[in-house]
Design a protein around this motif. Structure first.
Motif, PDB file in Angstrom:
ATOM      1  N   SER A  88       0.831  -1.200   0.000  1.00 41.57           N
ATOM      2  CA  SER A  88       0.000   0.000   0.000  1.00 41.57           C
ATOM      3  C   SER A  88       0.871   1.258   0.000  1.00 41.57           C
ATOM      4  O   SER A  88       2.101   1.193   0.102  1.00 41.57           O
ATOM      5  N   VAL A  89       0.224   2.418  -0.136  1.00 43.76           N
ATOM      6  CA  VAL A  89       0.943   3.690  -0.166  1.00 43.76           C
ATOM      7  C   VAL A  89       1.640   3.930   1.174  1.00 43.76           C
ATOM      8  O   VAL A  89       1.083   3.662   2.245  1.00 43.76           O
ATOM      9  N   ALA A 118      12.289  -4.091  -9.063  1.00 42.10           N
ATOM     10  CA  ALA A 118      11.260  -3.229  -9.634  1.00 42.10           C
ATOM     11  C   ALA A 118      10.461  -2.645  -8.479  1.00 42.10           C
ATOM     12  O   ALA A 118       9.799  -3.373  -7.739  1.00 42.10           O
ATOM     13  N   ASP A 119      10.544  -1.328  -8.315  1.00 48.49           N
ATOM     14  CA  ASP A 119       9.809  -0.634  -7.256  1.00 48.49           C
ATOM     15  C   ASP A 119       8.447  -0.247  -7.815  1.00 48.49           C
ATOM     16  O   ASP A 119       8.330   0.694  -8.593  1.00 48.49           O
ATOM     17  N   ALA A 120       7.398  -0.994  -7.449  1.00 49.26           N
ATOM     18  CA  ALA A 120       6.063  -0.773  -8.005  1.00 49.26           C
ATOM     19  C   ALA A 120       5.269   0.185  -7.126  1.00 49.26           C
ATOM     20  O   ALA A 120       5.396   0.162  -5.902  1.00 49.26           O
ATOM     21  N   PRO A 121       4.425   1.037  -7.749  1.00 49.23           N
ATOM     22  CA  PRO A 121       3.622   1.982  -6.968  1.00 49.23           C
ATOM     23  C   PRO A 121       2.622   1.269  -6.064  1.00 49.23           C
ATOM     24  O   PRO A 121       2.126   0.185  -6.393  1.00 49.23           O
ATOM     25  N   GLY A 122       2.296   1.907  -4.938  1.00 49.83           N
ATOM     26  CA  GLY A 122       1.325   1.330  -4.012  1.00 49.83           C
ATOM     27  C   GLY A 122      -0.067   1.887  -4.192  1.00 49.83           C
ATOM     28  O   GLY A 122      -1.047   1.268  -3.784  1.00 49.83           O
ATOM     29  N   LEU A 124       5.178  -5.407   1.035  1.00 49.63           N
ATOM     30  CA  LEU A 124       5.399  -4.746   2.318  1.00 49.63           C
ATOM     31  C   LEU A 124       4.088  -4.548   3.055  1.00 49.63           C
ATOM     32  O   LEU A 124       3.058  -4.241   2.454  1.00 49.63           O
ATOM     33  N   VAL A 125       4.139  -4.703   4.363  1.00 52.56           N
ATOM     34  CA  VAL A 125       2.985  -4.492   5.238  1.00 52.56           C
ATOM     35  C   VAL A 125       3.408  -3.490   6.303  1.00 52.56           C
ATOM     36  O   VAL A 125       4.325  -3.761   7.090  1.00 52.56           O
ATOM     37  N   ASP A 126       2.768  -2.320   6.313  1.00 57.04           N
ATOM     38  CA  ASP A 126       3.073  -1.287   7.304  1.00 57.04           C
ATOM     39  C   ASP A 126       2.322  -1.630   8.588  1.00 57.04           C
ATOM     40  O   ASP A 126       1.104  -1.482   8.673  1.00 57.04           O
ATOM     41  N   ILE A 127       3.059  -2.067   9.603  1.00 59.80           N
ATOM     42  CA  ILE A 127       2.416  -2.535  10.828  1.00 59.80           C
ATOM     43  C   ILE A 127       1.770  -1.389  11.606  1.00 59.80           C
ATOM     44  O   ILE A 127       0.837  -1.611  12.387  1.00 59.80           O
ATOM     45  N   THR A 128       2.197  -0.150  11.357  1.00 55.59           N
ATOM     46  CA  THR A 128       1.613   0.988  12.069  1.00 55.59           C
ATOM     47  C   THR A 128       0.214   1.325  11.568  1.00 55.59           C
ATOM     48  O   THR A 128      -0.519   2.069  12.225  1.00 55.59           O
ATOM     49  N   LYS A 129      -0.182   0.808  10.398  1.00 54.31           N
ATOM     50  CA  LYS A 129      -1.524   1.068   9.858  1.00 54.31           C
ATOM     51  C   LYS A 129      -2.545   0.036  10.311  1.00 54.31           C
ATOM     52  O   LYS A 129      -3.731   0.159   9.985  1.00 54.31           O
ATOM     53  N   GLN A 147      -4.985  -3.125  -0.317  1.00 57.56           N
ATOM     54  CA  GLN A 147      -3.903  -3.180  -1.293  1.00 57.56           C
ATOM     55  C   GLN A 147      -2.927  -4.314  -1.005  1.00 57.56           C
ATOM     56  O   GLN A 147      -2.333  -4.876  -1.925  1.00 57.56           O
ATOM     57  N   THR A 148      -2.745  -4.638   0.265  1.00 62.43           N
ATOM     58  CA  THR A 148      -1.888  -5.783   0.602  1.00 62.43           C
ATOM     59  C   THR A 148      -2.474  -7.053   0.007  1.00 62.43           C
ATOM     60  O   THR A 148      -1.768  -7.858  -0.626  1.00 62.43           O
TER      61      THR A 148
END
Length: 425
Positions: free
Chosen positions: A18-19, A90-94, A115-120, A133-134
Motif C-alpha cells: 500500500s501507499v 522493480a519498485d512498483a507503486p502502491g 510490504l505491510v506497514d504494521i503501524t496502519k 492493497q496488501t
C-alpha cells in the motif's frame, strides 16, 4: 534452500504494497547497505539531508512528480549485487491508481516482496484486518504466477511490543494466503528506516529467521520450460542479401518454451502451414539448437508468408481458438463491459476482440466469486473473450508467454487490462 543449490542467474523481484508502506525506503536501504550507490548520489543525498538522517527513498523516486508528492508513480528499476548473487529490483507503486504499473512489474519477476506497514494495522483486534492493497497485490502476484511471494512486515521500530504485533500480523497473513491458495516463501520482520533485518539478521530473542537479503539470496529464479513442444512468437523477419530473389529469410523471436534444432518440423500460425527448420541461428551465428529463454533465428526449408506477430510451434501441439476463458485484471477507469470491442495483443500480434461474458468478480476481502455485469478499475474477474481471428493460446498456468494477453482501449489507446488464459473453448 541452500545457496549451493541456487542458480547464479540474477533474481528479478518487485516490491509492492500500500501507499507509504516504505517500499522505496526498503530498496534504498538494500542499495545503501550493499554499497550500490554512486559517490555523487550519496553526496547529493547528504547535502539535502543537511545533517539529518539520509532519506533513502529518494534513491528510487526518480520522477520530479514523485519527489513532490512523496509517492511512487512509475516502476523504477534498480540493480545491485552481493557476493552471492545479482539482483534486479522493480519498485512498483502502491497507490490504487497505479495498479497497472504493479502488474507490469510482476510480469517476468522471480519474486515479489509485499510490504505491510504494521503501524496502519490494529494489532490488538484479532484476527488482524489486512489492508485491501496488501491483499490485492498479493493476489495479483499469485495470479501472475510470480513464483516466490515474501511478506516484509515493516516499521517494527515504531511499535512498543514488536513481537506480539509481528506474530498477530503474521497469523493474519498466513490465514489469508492459505484461503487464497498462495504459497508463501517467507514472512520477515523489518525496519527499512533503521535497517533492522534488511541486510543483517535481527538482534532479537524472539526471531531466529533469516534477514530479508538472506532470504532473497536463497530464492530460485524462474526457469523457462525447455522440455516438451516448441512455442516461439515471431518478433522480426530478416532477409539476407540484396534484391527480391530467393534469399533465405530468418524468423527471429524469443523461445517461450521447448527447444528447436535443424530438421525439426514446425507449424506456423495463423496460416497452419507446416515446414522444416533448415537452420537455427543465435546472435547471427549458425548453432545446433536453441532452447527456452534464448532468442533464436529460424530459417525454413521453403518460402512461406510469415510476418511479425505470427507464432511457430511443434505441429499439432497448439490449437488456435477465437474463444477462450480467462482471468481479467482490469486497470482502466472506464469499466469493462460485455460486448464492447477492444484490441488485444498476444505475443507480438494484435487482433480485435470483445468480452462476450463476465462470469464473476473476485471479492478480495472474502475471496469469493460474485456475480458481476462489469469490472471496475482494479477489479479481478473471470471472463470469456472472443477474438476476430483465432490465436494459438495456451493456459497461463502452463506458460506465461502463450497464455498472457493485454487489452487496449481502441479509442484512448490506454492499456485497459491483463488477460490470463484459463482454457480455449
Amino acid at each position: 534452500m541452500s545457496l549451493e543449490n541456487t542458480p547464479h542467474r540474477a533474481l528479478r523481484f518487485l516490491t509492492a504494497g500500500s501507499v507509504d508502506d516504505g517500499k522505496s525506503t526498503l530498496i534504498g536501504r538494500l542499495l545503501f547497505d550493499s554499497r550500490a550507490i554512486l559517490a555523487d548520489q550519496l553526496d547529493t543525498l547528504e547535502k539535502r539531508a543537511a545533517g539529518q538522517p539520509i532519506d533513502l527513498s529518494l534513491l528510487t523516486d526518480g520522477l520530479e512528480a514523485e519527489r513532490e508528492q512523496g509517492i511512487t508513480i512509475d516502476v523504477a528499476y534498480r540493480y545491485f549485487a552481493t557476493k552471492h548473487r545479482k539482483f534486479i529490483i522493480a519498485d512498483a507503486p502502491g497507490h490504487e491508481q497505479y495498479t497497472r504499473n504493479m502488474v507490469t512489474a510482476a510480469a517476468g519477476s522471480d519474486a515479489a516482496v509485499v510490504l505491510v506497514d504494521i503501524t496502519k494495522l490494529d494489532t490488538t483486534a484479532l484476527p488482524v484486518t489486512l489492508l485491501p492493497q496488501t491483499r490485492r497485490h498479493a493476489l495479483l502476484a499469485h495470479l501472475l504466477r510470480v513464483p516466490s511471494i515474501v511478506f516484509a512486515i515493516n516499521k517494527l521500530d515504531a511499535i512498543e511490543q514488536p513481537q506480539a504485533a509481528f506474530e498477530a500480523v503474521r497469523d493474519a497473513l498466513l490465514g489469508f494466503t492459505e484461503q487464497a491458495g498462495i504459497q508463501v516463501a517467507g514472512i520477515i520482520p523489518v525496519s527499512a528506516l533503521r535497517g533492522d533485518n534488511v541486510t543483517q539478521p535481527l538482534d532479537a530473542p524472539w526471531y531466529g529467521g533469516p534477514s530479508l537479503l538472506q532470504l532473497l539470496e536463497s530464492l530460485p529464479t524462474t526457469q523457462e520450460r525447455d522440455s516438451g513442444h516448441l512455442l516461439l512468437p515471431v518478433q522480426y523477419v530478416a532477409r539476407e542479401g540484396e534484391g527480391t530473389g530467393n534469399q533465405p529469410r530468418t524468423l527471429w523471436g524469443r523461445i517461450a518454451h521447448g527447444q528447436v534444432k535443424a530438421g525439426d518440423h514446425v507449424q506456423l500460425f495463423p496460416s497452419g502451414e507446416i515446414a522444416t527448420v533448415a537452420e537455427v541461428r543465435r546472435a547471427g551465428e549458425v548453432v545446433d539448437s536453441c532452447a527456452a529463454g534464448e532468442s533464436a533465428g529460424l530459417v525454413l526449408d521453403r518460402q512461406l508468408d510469415v510476418s511479425r506477430g505470427d507464432w511457430i510451434a511443434t505441429p499439432q501441439s497448439v490449437k488456435d481458438s477465437n474463444r477462450f476463458s480467462a482471468t481479467l485484471a482490469w486497470l482502466d477507469t472506464e469499466p469493462a463491459v460485455v460486448g464492447r470491442k477492444y484490441w488485444v495483443r498476444h505475443g507480438n500480434r494484435w487482433v480485435q476482440a470483445r468480452i462476450s461474458s463476465i462470469e464473476s468478480r473476485l471479492n478480495i476481502h472474502t475471496l469469493e466469486a460474485i456475480d458481476a455485469h462489469e469490472l471496475a478499475v482494479n477489479d479481478i474477474g473471470h471472463v470469456v473473450i472472443e477474438t476476430q481471428q483465432p490465436l494459438p493460446v495456451e493456459s497461463y498456468e502452463d506458460n506465461r508467454v502463450g497464455g498472457a494477453l493485454i487489452i487496449v482501449d481502441p479509442t484512448s489507446n490506454r492499456t485497459s487490462g491483463a488477460l490470463l488464459v484459463k482454457a480455449a473453448l
